[in-house]
Write an enzyme that holds these catalytic residues in place. Structure first.
Site, mmCIF file in Angstrom:
data_model
loop_
_atom_site.group_PDB
_atom_site.id
_atom_site.type_symbol
_atom_site.label_atom_id
_atom_site.label_comp_id
_atom_site.label_asym_id
_atom_site.label_seq_id
_atom_site.Cartn_x
_atom_site.Cartn_y
_atom_site.Cartn_z
ATOM 1 N N ASN A 283 9.553 -12.029 -35.494
ATOM 2 C CA ASN A 283 9.528 -11.163 -36.676
ATOM 3 C C ASN A 283 10.656 -10.135 -36.707
ATOM 4 O O ASN A 283 10.984 -9.620 -37.763
ATOM 5 C CB ASN A 283 8.180 -10.440 -36.769
ATOM 6 C CG ASN A 283 7.752 -9.808 -35.472
ATOM 7 O OD1 ASN A 283 7.665 -10.464 -34.446
ATOM 8 N ND2 ASN A 283 7.513 -8.514 -35.500
ATOM 9 N N SER B 25 -0.633 -15.787 -41.964
ATOM 10 C CA SER B 25 -1.055 -14.571 -42.675
ATOM 11 C C SER B 25 -0.643 -14.659 -44.144
ATOM 12 O O SER B 25 0.474 -15.093 -44.452
ATOM 13 C CB SER B 25 -0.386 -13.364 -42.011
ATOM 14 O OG SER B 25 -0.562 -12.199 -42.791
ATOM 15 N N CYS C 86 5.390 -2.588 -37.861
ATOM 16 C CA CYS C 86 4.349 -2.023 -37.011
ATOM 17 C C CYS C 86 4.922 -1.048 -36.005
ATOM 18 O O CYS C 86 4.229 -0.164 -35.529
ATOM 19 C CB CYS C 86 3.633 -3.141 -36.272
ATOM 20 S SG CYS C 86 3.451 -4.611 -37.250
HETATM 21 C C1 LIG Z 1 4.769 -12.626 -35.926
HETATM 22 C C2 LIG Z 1 3.658 -11.808 -36.492
HETATM 23 N N1 LIG Z 1 2.406 -11.985 -36.040
HETATM 24 C C3 LIG Z 1 1.371 -11.289 -36.522
HETATM 25 C C4 LIG Z 1 1.540 -10.330 -37.497
HETATM 26 C C5 LIG Z 1 0.362 -9.567 -38.020
HETATM 27 O O1 LIG Z 1 0.018 -10.015 -39.323
HETATM 28 P P1 LIG Z 1 -0.870 -9.129 -40.304
HETATM 29 O O2 LIG Z 1 0.008 -8.059 -40.849
HETATM 30 O O3 LIG Z 1 -1.326 -10.100 -41.347
HETATM 31 O O4 LIG Z 1 -2.007 -8.602 -39.494
HETATM 32 C C6 LIG Z 1 2.832 -10.079 -37.984
HETATM 33 C C7 LIG Z 1 3.073 -9.017 -38.981
HETATM 34 O O5 LIG Z 1 4.079 -8.357 -38.954
HETATM 35 C C8 LIG Z 1 3.916 -10.851 -37.476
HETATM 36 O O6 LIG Z 1 5.162 -10.665 -37.915
#
Ligand SMILES: Cc1ncc(COP(=O)(O)O)c(C=O)c1O
Length: 399
Positions: free
Chosen positions: A150, A198, A325
């Protein structure tokens, strides 16, 4: 006019998904577990959404669990599979660059008697399948590797890792949250047992995700209560959101198949990276070619990424320093550190992630704004010396 370049963080809800959801927020408001007419009508929407998501993943409808998003899908995959197999062994293999939804869940298991091995990556953020193979031992019950990162967009060789896991009879989880809008996902080609996606990363609604759980993969639920989702996730399902996710996912998969749209996006990405890296002290992060078509990420010497993001925002350009995040945290990105970029340089990170509505003009305006912003920030902080060439560009360090 604003230019939104933060699609890895979230995407706008597309009109088709909204329209598909509306009936389930108005007339079809029944509880899908009820046996009367209203319940059955809601159940029909949920079933159709499940069938559609299953088809897009190469799975069976019964193998799809709707969750509240990527975070819950990852948490459920890790803890659910690990606890169910804990009598056989208590060892998990993952990588140093996973999303915190995977890393924190592994850390939690680490506090409950599991051992976790964090496989490192090279300077481009690539995981070596051989390193995963070497980390598996007779107590390993789960391997978790993301399909695409990400923060830097590097795409991992998940099919290769999947075949190693299958041969060693270890469950394989893939976080496909970022990959799902762009890469064809076939859980069988990947030999994956558990896969997270997601809704809001692929122009669907927020607060909805899905988890593929291969038939025969034991998993304990995180949420206790009713028997929904074949007893793998208690709680009345969010029918409208599931319908929105399925609609958006189908359209994203269609677009990903259209080479014209994929190459349009990668063309914009390459133009963005080319334009940014001619600015002195700007270095690409992530793999040159094995990266998501929409992802351009760099580190910039002599500036704080957060300051640049604020400066760009004043010009109507919305970007981020890394994952949403971790924005606001003073810690440098664990992904960049794992790639061997030193903490000082990692502070100057900028992530630009393109989307359906971006144009060439957006790219030109952004390169221009970054150039001006960097010059202004450097002029305001002359004491900070630009660091040397990033380690990630030359060496292949790992965590
Ligand atoms: C690779 C990855 N996994 C999990 C998530 C978490 O997803 P959600 O925002 O739907 O909880 C994200 C969100 O940034 C992500 O980029």
């Amino acid at each position: 006019m604003s230019i939104y370049l933060d699609h890895a963080s979230t995407t706008p809800l597309r009109r088709e998904a909204l329209e598909a959801m509306l009936p389930y927020l108005s007339e079809h408001w029944g509880n899908p577990s009820s046996i009367h007419h209203s319940g059955r009508r809601a159940r029909q929407g949920l079933d159709e959404a499940r069938e559609s998501v299953a088809m897009l993943l190469g799975a069976k409808p019964r193998e799809i669990v709707f969750t509240s998003g990527g975070t819950e899908s990852d948490n459920l995959a890790i803890s659910g599979v690990a606890w169910a197999a804990s009598a056989r062994g208590r060892h998990i293999v993952t990588t140093a660059i996973e999303h915190k939804a995977v890393l924190q869940e592994c850390a939690l298991l680490g506090r409950h008697g599991f051992d976790v091995t964090y496989v490192g990556v090279d300077g481009d953020g690539l995981v070596d399948p051989e390193a995963v193979a070497a980390a598996i031992n007779e107590r390993t019950v789960l391997v978790s590797v993301m399909a695409a990162n990400n923060e830097v967009g590097t795409v991992q060789p998940v099919a290769e890792i999947g075949s190693i896991c299958r041969a060693r009879r270890v469950a394989f989880h893939v976080d496909a949250v970022q990959a799902a809008p762009f890469l064809p996902i076939d859980v069988n080609a990947w030999q994956a047992d558990v896969v997270s996606i997601s809704g809001h990363k692929l122009y669907g609604p927020k607060g909805i995700g899905a988890l593929f759980v291969r038939q025969g993969t034991a998993m304990v639920p995180l949420l206790q209560g009713g028997a929904q989702e074949r007893q793998r996730r208690a709680g009345t399902e969010n029918v409208a959101a599931a319908v929105g996710l399925a609609t958006a996912f189908a359209l994203a998969a269609d677009e990903a198949m259209l080479t014209a749209e994929s190459s349009r996006l990668s063309g914009l990405r390459d133009a963005l990276l080319a334009g940014l890296t001619v600015i002195p002290g700007v270095h690409r992060t992530g793999h040159a070619t094995q990266r998501l078509p929409n992802s351009a990420s760099v580190v910039i010497d002599g500036i704080e990424g957060g300051d640049l993001v604020a400066a760009l925002d004043l010009e109507g350009i919305e970007a981020s320093t890394g994952s949403a995040c971790t924005t606001g945290s003073v810690e440098p990105s664990h992904v960049l550190l794992a790639m061997g970029i030193d903490a000082e340089r990692a502070r100057g990170s900028l992530r630009l992630t393109l989307g359906r509505e971006n144009t060439e003009a957006d790219v030109v305006a952004t390169i221009d704004a970054v150039e001006r912003g960097v010059a202004r920030l450097r002029a305001a902080a002359p004491a900070r010396e630009p660091a040397e060439a990033p380690a990630a560009m030359s060496a292949a360090p790992s965590v």
